[in-house]
Design an enzyme around this catalytic site. Structure first.
Site, mmCIF file in Angstrom:
data_model
loop_
_atom_site.group_PDB
_atom_site.id
_atom_site.type_symbol
_atom_site.label_atom_id
_atom_site.label_comp_id
_atom_site.label_asym_id
_atom_site.label_seq_id
_atom_site.Cartn_x
_atom_site.Cartn_y
_atom_site.Cartn_z
ATOM 1 N N HIS A 97 -6.462 5.358 0.881
ATOM 2 C CA HIS A 97 -5.422 6.384 0.699
ATOM 3 C C HIS A 97 -6.061 7.731 0.342
ATOM 4 C CE1 HIS A 97 -0.862 6.091 0.200
ATOM 5 N NE2 HIS A 97 -1.058 7.358 -0.085
ATOM 6 N N THR A 138 2.561 1.228 4.904
ATOM 7 C CA THR A 138 1.565 1.498 3.866
ATOM 8 C C THR A 138 1.715 0.484 2.739
ATOM 9 O OG1 THR A 138 1.496 3.828 4.427
ATOM 10 C CG2 THR A 138 0.707 3.227 2.233
ATOM 11 N N TYR A 157 7.145 3.448 3.978
ATOM 12 C CA TYR A 157 7.104 2.817 2.658
ATOM 13 C C TYR A 157 8.341 1.935 2.598
ATOM 14 C CZ TYR A 157 3.536 6.008 0.731
ATOM 15 O OH TYR A 157 2.373 6.687 0.469
ATOM 16 N N LYS A 193 -1.443 -0.354 6.645
ATOM 17 C CA LYS A 193 -2.344 0.695 6.138
ATOM 18 C C LYS A 193 -2.694 0.444 4.679
ATOM 19 C CE LYS A 193 -2.584 5.753 5.607
ATOM 20 N NZ LYS A 193 -2.372 6.128 4.217
ATOM 21 N N SER A 238 5.000 10.789 7.995
ATOM 22 C CA SER A 238 5.180 10.129 6.698
ATOM 23 C C SER A 238 6.652 9.811 6.428
ATOM 24 C CB SER A 238 4.652 11.050 5.597
ATOM 25 O OG SER A 238 5.092 10.618 4.333
HETATM 26 C C1 LIG Z 1 -1.403 15.471 0.521
HETATM 27 C C2 LIG Z 1 -1.456 14.044 0.979
HETATM 28 C C3 LIG Z 1 -0.273 13.334 1.144
HETATM 29 C C4 LIG Z 1 -0.316 12.008 1.596
HETATM 30 N N1 LIG Z 1 0.850 11.352 1.835
HETATM 31 C C5 LIG Z 1 0.820 10.081 2.326
HETATM 32 C C6 LIG Z 1 2.024 9.396 2.669
HETATM 33 O O1 LIG Z 1 3.130 9.929 2.543
HETATM 34 N N2 LIG Z 1 1.922 8.135 3.153
HETATM 35 C C7 LIG Z 1 0.702 7.497 3.339
HETATM 36 O O2 LIG Z 1 0.651 6.345 3.789
HETATM 37 N N3 LIG Z 1 -0.449 8.140 3.047
HETATM 38 C C8 LIG Z 1 -0.423 9.388 2.555
HETATM 39 N N4 LIG Z 1 -1.595 10.058 2.295
HETATM 40 C C9 LIG Z 1 -2.893 9.391 2.603
HETATM 41 C C10 LIG Z 1 -3.338 9.706 4.031
HETATM 42 O O3 LIG Z 1 -2.509 9.077 4.977
HETATM 43 C C11 LIG Z 1 -4.778 9.251 4.319
HETATM 44 O O4 LIG Z 1 -4.909 7.889 3.961
HETATM 45 C C12 LIG Z 1 -5.853 10.078 3.610
HETATM 46 O O5 LIG Z 1 -5.458 11.429 3.479
HETATM 47 C C13 LIG Z 1 -7.157 9.996 4.401
HETATM 48 O O6 LIG Z 1 -8.176 10.657 3.749
HETATM 49 P P1 LIG Z 1 -8.677 12.166 4.106
HETATM 50 O O7 LIG Z 1 -7.652 13.069 3.490
HETATM 51 O O8 LIG Z 1 -10.004 12.223 3.448
HETATM 52 O O9 LIG Z 1 -8.738 12.289 5.611
HETATM 53 C C14 LIG Z 1 -1.573 11.379 1.842
HETATM 54 C C15 LIG Z 1 -2.748 12.116 1.671
HETATM 55 C C16 LIG Z 1 -2.711 13.428 1.256
HETATM 56 C C17 LIG Z 1 -3.988 14.193 1.122
#
Ligand SMILES: Cc1cc2nc3c(=O)[nH]c(=O)nc-3n(C[C@H](O)[C@H](O)[C@H](O)COP(=O)(O)O)c2cc1C
Length: 364
Positions: free
Chosen positions: A258, A165, A139, A234, A116
């Site tokens: 997301h 993203t 980002y 994404k 990330s």
């Molecule tokens: C705690 C947390 C932090 C996240 N941080 C980011 C991030 O920094 N950048 C991003 O593109 N997606 C972020 N996401 C989204 C994830 O990349 C992903 O799309 C999502 O967790 C997928 O769903 P799942 O948790 O059901 O597998 C985050 C998700 C969670 C749960």
């Protein structure tokens, strides 16, 4: 008081869901709200699971599985299997080893980790420890000069792709987090953004600075000419956006809401995948994330047109429960479940997976 990470995994832990309670005992309430929560009423968060549960598989018998494997090639690189780690922020919130523990677990399972923008560890350090070249999630920052320098760092670190993203130009309203008064714990910072002016908070959305520099398709064009890395967009849910992304020359897209964390009441990623794969017609790889908890979910995603999937929260559950060992075990479980699901549906390779893996009830 949160418990310390486990030293070893109890034999009763056999599925991804078994990791959730182990993680819950090891992080404080506000961080748990951050990890688990979704936007608004969390309807999309729940739908990401429910939509997978509605799909059923059709077993096939007596197929030749002697050469079975899960290998694939994406953007010119070979991968042992189609399960990737989704980008998630600040792994140090969940385990003292942070992203370095995650990448250790990922490497043990030949898995590509997407790092990330909001990681708490320098991309160079993570890439150095990775046996599979990581992807970096970007980002696009309000300061495009800073963004450009960051992309150069990512290239120099040896990352294999840039995941841009697109679905979070501003934070979703995550009420669970707000109620728990979540703040990034002291001592953690997005080190890869050091030197960037932080974006000050605003008391309104429209008319404030918050959207003044939100990225547009033009920024994607700019990025494409800036880097030779494959760009994977994404957060695509609309088939028109998928087509537009392709016209702007991205190498692939990630169908994602997301993890239900940005806009509530949007459909599950798996629900929109068929229409997106229909318009893309195999001209670029599609990945999917959101709600993958079983190898059968991976198989269903591939059946509906994904080349690979990403997993978010379960990786953090494994990390919180038992550090690198937990991450590796979560990935091991998913890989094994996928192989069993492929074998029992008679599919020896990923290329052999198509919509006929899914049971379609006869029209009445
Ligand atoms: C705690 C947390 C932090 C996240 N941080 C980011 C991030 O920094 N950048 C991003 O593109 N997606 C972020 N996401 C989204 C994830 O990349 C992903 O799309 C999502 O967790 C997928 O769903 P799942 O948790 O059901 O597998 C985050 C998700 C969670 C749960």
């Amino acid at each position: 008081m949160p418990l310390p990470p486990l030293e070893s995994i109890p034999p009763s832990v056999v599925s991804l869901d078994d990791y959730e309670p182990l993680a819950r005992e090891r992080v404080g309430d506000p961080v748990w709200a951050y990890l688990s929560g979704g936007a608004g009423d969390e309807l999309t968060l729940r739908e990401n699971r429910a939509a997978f549960e509605r799909l059923t598989l059709l077993p096939r018998i007596f197929q030749d599985l002697s050469q079975a494997n899960t290998r694939l090639n994406l953007f010119g690189r070979d991968y042992a299997h189609p399960v990737f780690i989704a980008p998630t922020a600040f792994h140090g919130m969940f385990h003292p080893g942070g992203e370095l523990a995650t990448v250790l677990g990922a490497s043990a399972m030949e898995t590509c980790m997407t790092v990330s923008t909001q990681a708490g560890t320098a991309i160079e350090d993570i890439a150095r420890d990775a046996t599979v070249a990581p992807w970096f999630q970007l980002y696009i920052q309000p300061d495009r000069g800073f963004t450009s320098d960051l992309v150069k760092r990512v290239e120099a670190a040896g990352c294999a792709a840039l995941v841009v993203t697109a679905d979070a130009p501003l934070h979703g309203l995550r009420n669970r987090e707000q109620r728990a008064a979540f703040r990034v714990p002291p001592g953690l910072e997005p080190v890869n953004l050091r030197g960037m002016e932080p974006v000050p908070p605003a008391d309104k959305v429209f008319g404030s600075h918050l959207l003044a520099k939100a990225p547009t398709w033009k920024d994607l064009d700019w990025l494409r000419f800036l880097t030779s890395l494959p760009i994977v967009l994404k957060g695509v849910l609309d088939s028109g956006d998928a087509l537009e992304a392709m016209q702007h020359g991205v190498s692939g897209i990630i169908v994602s809401n997301h993890g239900g964390r940005t806009l509530d009441t949007v459909p599950a990623a798996i629900e929109v995948l068929p229409s997106i794969s229909t318009v893309v017609q195999g001209r670029m790889p599609i990945l999917l994330d959101g709600g993958i908890r079983r190898g059968t979910d991976v198989l269903k995603s591939l059946a509906l047109g994904a080349s690979a999937v990403m997993v978010g929260r379960p990786i953090l559950h494994g990390l919180a429960a038992a550090g690198a060992t937990g991450v590796a075990h979560v990935l091991k479980i998913l890989r094994t479940e996928l192989e069993i699901a492929m074998a029992l549906t008679g599919r020896a390779t990923l290329a052999g997976i198509d919509r006929s893996v899914l049971f379609t009830p006869p029209a009445s």
